[in-house]
Design an enzyme around this catalytic site. Structure first.
Site, PDB file in Angstrom:
ATOM      1  N   ALA A  40       0.864  -1.133   0.083  1.00 17.23           N
ATOM      2  CA  ALA A  40       0.075   0.004   0.044  1.00 17.23           C
ATOM      3  C   ALA A  40       0.880   1.215   0.104  1.00 17.23           C
ATOM      4  O   ALA A  40       0.406   2.412  -0.460  1.00 17.23           O
ATOM      5  CB  ALA A  40      -0.967  -0.021   1.210  1.00 17.23           C
TER       6      ALA A  40
ATOM      7  N   CYS B  61       9.930  -5.913  -7.273  1.00 19.97           N
ATOM      8  CA  CYS B  61       9.692  -6.446  -8.763  1.00 19.97           C
ATOM      9  C   CYS B  61       9.708  -8.090  -8.502  1.00 19.97           C
ATOM     10  O   CYS B  61      10.767  -8.558  -7.916  1.00 19.97           O
ATOM     11  CB  CYS B  61      10.640  -5.818  -9.741  1.00 19.97           C
ATOM     12  SG  CYS B  61      10.213  -3.907 -10.109  1.00 19.97           S
TER      13      CYS B  61
ATOM     14  N   GLU C 131      11.763  -9.618 -10.537  1.00 21.73           N
ATOM     15  CA  GLU C 131      13.192 -10.161 -10.704  1.00 21.73           C
ATOM     16  C   GLU C 131      13.820 -10.222  -9.361  1.00 21.73           C
ATOM     17  O   GLU C 131      14.777 -10.850  -8.974  1.00 21.73           O
ATOM     18  CB  GLU C 131      13.890  -9.372 -11.652  1.00 21.73           C
ATOM     19  CG  GLU C 131      13.109  -9.073 -13.155  1.00 21.73           C
ATOM     20  CD  GLU C 131      12.194  -8.111 -13.066  1.00 21.73           C
ATOM     21  OE1 GLU C 131      11.252  -7.834 -12.346  1.00 21.73           O
ATOM     22  OE2 GLU C 131      12.155  -7.317 -14.313  1.00 21.73           O
TER      23      GLU C 131
ATOM     24  N   TYR D 295       3.352   2.381  -1.875  1.00 26.83           N
ATOM     25  CA  TYR D 295       3.736   1.750  -3.222  1.00 26.83           C
ATOM     26  C   TYR D 295       5.383   1.743  -3.423  1.00 26.83           C
ATOM     27  O   TYR D 295       5.537   0.822  -4.137  1.00 26.83           O
ATOM     28  CB  TYR D 295       3.021   3.000  -4.388  1.00 26.83           C
ATOM     29  CG  TYR D 295       1.750   2.770  -4.472  1.00 26.83           C
ATOM     30  CD1 TYR D 295       0.651   2.148  -3.751  1.00 26.83           C
ATOM     31  CD2 TYR D 295       1.070   4.026  -4.916  1.00 26.83           C
ATOM     32  CE1 TYR D 295      -0.719   2.139  -3.671  1.00 26.83           C
ATOM     33  CE2 TYR D 295      -0.342   4.206  -5.086  1.00 26.83           C
ATOM     34  CZ  TYR D 295      -1.161   3.486  -4.455  1.00 26.83           C
ATOM     35  OH  TYR D 295      -2.559   3.431  -4.729  1.00 26.83           O
TER      36      TYR D 295
HETATM   37  N1  THU Z   1       7.411  -4.905 -12.313  1.00 32.46           N
HETATM   38  C1  THU Z   1       8.071  -5.928 -12.147  1.00 32.46           C
HETATM   39  O1  THU Z   1       7.892  -6.835 -11.178  1.00 32.46           O
HETATM   40  N2  THU Z   1       9.246  -5.922 -12.819  1.00 32.46           N
HETATM   41  C2  THU Z   1       9.726  -5.093 -13.682  1.00 32.46           C
HETATM   42  O2  THU Z   1      10.741  -4.977 -14.061  1.00 32.46           O
HETATM   43  C3  THU Z   1       8.736  -4.071 -13.916  1.00 32.46           C
HETATM   44  C4  THU Z   1       7.745  -3.856 -12.958  1.00 32.46           C
HETATM   45  C5  THU Z   1       6.074  -5.036 -11.356  1.00 32.46           C
HETATM   46  C6  THU Z   1       6.163  -3.806 -10.307  1.00 32.46           C
HETATM   47  C7  THU Z   1       4.894  -3.521 -10.173  1.00 32.46           C
HETATM   48  O3  THU Z   1       4.431  -4.266  -9.129  1.00 32.46           O
HETATM   49  C8  THU Z   1       4.152  -3.653 -11.290  1.00 32.46           C
HETATM   50  O4  THU Z   1       4.894  -4.414 -12.178  1.00 32.46           O
HETATM   51  C9  THU Z   1       3.698  -2.507 -11.902  1.00 32.46           C
HETATM   52  O5  THU Z   1       4.864  -1.622 -12.197  1.00 32.46           O
END
Ligand code: THU
Length: 123
Positions: A46, A53, A55, A48
């Site tokens: 929440a 990510c 990766e 943000y």
């Molecule tokens: N996101 C990833 O998991 N990997 C990336 O390389 C780009 C973005 C995710 C982060 C977030 O939870 C969602 O995608 C939207 O940005």
């Protein structure tokens, strides 16, 4: 392991994404040199900017099981890696980075080709 096989593992992980804010599910699968696969999804929060990510979650999972940079061979990602993740891919020295482009085709790069003239900690 082929790009398609590792991408299948990334797809399976993406289904477990916790992404209630963006509703954008991402999966990543790390192939270690010893054949182990570490797959993970993005996990949002929440607050943000605190989300992680896919990766980085997959690399953290591999690191938590004892893997070190150089101990990994390839990573497959269901989407193009963001800039911050490219810095992680560089540090972990992935020989091959496979990801699915928006048009569905599969891209293959060496980590360093995704981030030219990378910043490194001065020694
Ligand atoms: N996101 C990833 O998991 N990997 C990336 O390389 C780009 C973005 C995710 C982060 C977030 O939870 C969602 O995608 C939207 O940005």
């Amino acid at each position: 392991m082929t790009a398609e096989e590792l991408l299948e593992r990334a797809d399976a992980a993406a289904a477990n994404a916790y992404a209630p804010y963006s509703e954008y599910q991402v999966g990543a699968a790390v192939l270690a040199r010893d054949g182990r696969v570490f797959a993970a999804a993005n996990v949002e929060n929440a607050a943000y900017p605190l989300g992680i990510c896919a990766e980085r979650a997959a690399i953290a999972k591999a690191a938590s099981e004892g893997l070190k940079p150089g101990g990994v061979e390839a990573i497959a990602i269901t989407a193009s890696p963001c800039g911050g993740c490219r810095q992680w891919l560089h540090e972990w020295r992935f020989e091959r980075v496979w990801f699915r482009r928006a048009d569905g085709s599969v891209a293959e790069y060496a980590a360093d080709d995704l981030l030219p003239d990378t910043w490194d900690l001065p020694s």
